[in-house]
Motif scaffolding. Structure first.
Motif, PDB file in Angstrom:
ATOM      1  N   GLU A  35     -24.129 -86.756 103.479  1.00  0.00           N
ATOM      2  CA  GLU A  35     -24.348 -87.615 102.315  1.00  0.00           C
ATOM      3  C   GLU A  35     -24.253 -89.078 102.711  1.00  0.00           C
ATOM      4  O   GLU A  35     -23.331 -89.483 103.421  1.00  0.00           O
ATOM      5  N   VAL A  36     -25.215 -89.839 102.253  1.00  0.00           N
ATOM      6  CA  VAL A  36     -25.187 -91.288 102.447  1.00  0.00           C
ATOM      7  C   VAL A  36     -24.460 -91.870 101.245  1.00  0.00           C
ATOM      8  O   VAL A  36     -24.853 -91.630 100.102  1.00  0.00           O
ATOM      9  N   PRO A  37     -23.377 -92.616 101.478  1.00  0.00           N
ATOM     10  CA  PRO A  37     -22.646 -93.178 100.339  1.00  0.00           C
ATOM     11  C   PRO A  37     -23.535 -94.115  99.527  1.00  0.00           C
ATOM     12  O   PRO A  37     -24.452 -94.743 100.069  1.00  0.00           O
ATOM     13  N   PRO A  38     -23.279 -94.215  98.227  1.00  0.00           N
ATOM     14  CA  PRO A  38     -24.109 -95.100  97.400  1.00  0.00           C
ATOM     15  C   PRO A  38     -23.968 -96.557  97.827  1.00  0.00           C
ATOM     16  O   PRO A  38     -22.946 -96.978  98.362  1.00  0.00           O
TER      17      PRO A  38
ATOM     18  N   ASP B 139     -34.001 -81.935 111.637  1.00  0.00           N
ATOM     19  CA  ASP B 139     -32.991 -81.447 110.703  1.00  0.00           C
ATOM     20  C   ASP B 139     -33.230 -82.046 109.321  1.00  0.00           C
ATOM     21  O   ASP B 139     -33.332 -83.265 109.172  1.00  0.00           O
ATOM     22  N   THR B 140     -33.323 -81.184 108.327  1.00  0.00           N
ATOM     23  CA  THR B 140     -33.615 -81.632 106.960  1.00  0.00           C
ATOM     24  C   THR B 140     -32.549 -82.580 106.432  1.00  0.00           C
ATOM     25  O   THR B 140     -32.868 -83.582 105.786  1.00  0.00           O
ATOM     26  N   ASN B 141     -31.272 -82.268 106.702  1.00  0.00           N
ATOM     27  CA  ASN B 141     -30.193 -83.136 106.226  1.00  0.00           C
ATOM     28  C   ASN B 141     -30.303 -84.535 106.811  1.00  0.00           C
ATOM     29  O   ASN B 141     -30.132 -85.527 106.113  1.00  0.00           O
TER      30      ASN B 141
ATOM     31  N   GLU C 228     -32.760 -91.705 102.366  1.00  0.00           N
ATOM     32  CA  GLU C 228     -31.831 -92.348 101.426  1.00  0.00           C
ATOM     33  C   GLU C 228     -31.465 -93.752 101.905  1.00  0.00           C
ATOM     34  O   GLU C 228     -31.412 -94.696 101.116  1.00  0.00           O
ATOM     35  N   MET C 229     -31.212 -93.900 103.205  1.00  0.00           N
ATOM     36  CA  MET C 229     -30.902 -95.239 103.730  1.00  0.00           C
ATOM     37  C   MET C 229     -32.094 -96.176 103.553  1.00  0.00           C
ATOM     38  O   MET C 229     -31.919 -97.350 103.202  1.00  0.00           O
ATOM     39  N   ALA C 230     -33.296 -95.680 103.778  1.00  0.00           N
ATOM     40  CA  ALA C 230     -34.495 -96.503 103.601  1.00  0.00           C
ATOM     41  C   ALA C 230     -34.633 -96.937 102.149  1.00  0.00           C
ATOM     42  O   ALA C 230     -34.949 -98.100 101.869  1.00  0.00           O
TER      43      ALA C 230
END
Length: 119
Positions: A10-13, A63-65, A72-74
């Motif tokens: 998970e990428v933090p918000p 890897d999908t994750n 998400e980072m982009a």
């Protein structure tokens, strides 16, 4: 990334604020230094570049994750880019050259001529 970890990543918000600083003078006018302009312009360009890099990286990930983490980072970096763009626009720091239609047509015709000479 740990190659032995296959769980969800998970990428933090993104937590940020592009609120205007309260640097008003005695007359209520806000002053922004010349350095702030260049910091905003460079931050806008850097966030754009980072978003492009992460989207490209996502395309290469198996890897999908990991792929979704890069996406998400982009997206977060695009959000930052939009914030910097708004600050730049509000301050009148954006630069768009004003060129007349005649100059645009002359430039276009010049390159069309060069293109046809070499083909």
């Amino acid at each position: 990334m740990n190659p032995y970890h296959s769980g969800y990543v998970e990428v933090p918000p993104l937590l940020y604020s592009m609120k205007n600083p309260s640097s008003a003078d005695a007359f209520g006018h806000h002053s922004f230094s010349h350095d702030n302009k260049w910091i905003a312009l460079e931050s806008h360009a850097a966030s754009k570049s980072m978003a492009e890099t992460n989207f490209t990286s996502a395309l290469m990930m198996r890897d999908t994750n990991v792929r979704y983490a890069h996406i998400e980072m982009a997206l977060q970096q695009i959000t930052l880019q939009e914030g910097f763009a708004e600050v730049i626009k509000q301050r009148g720091w954006s630069f768009s050259p004003h060129v007349g239609v005649a100059d645009q047509i002359n430039t276009y015709q010049h390159f069309q001529t060069l293109f046809h000479e070499y083909n």
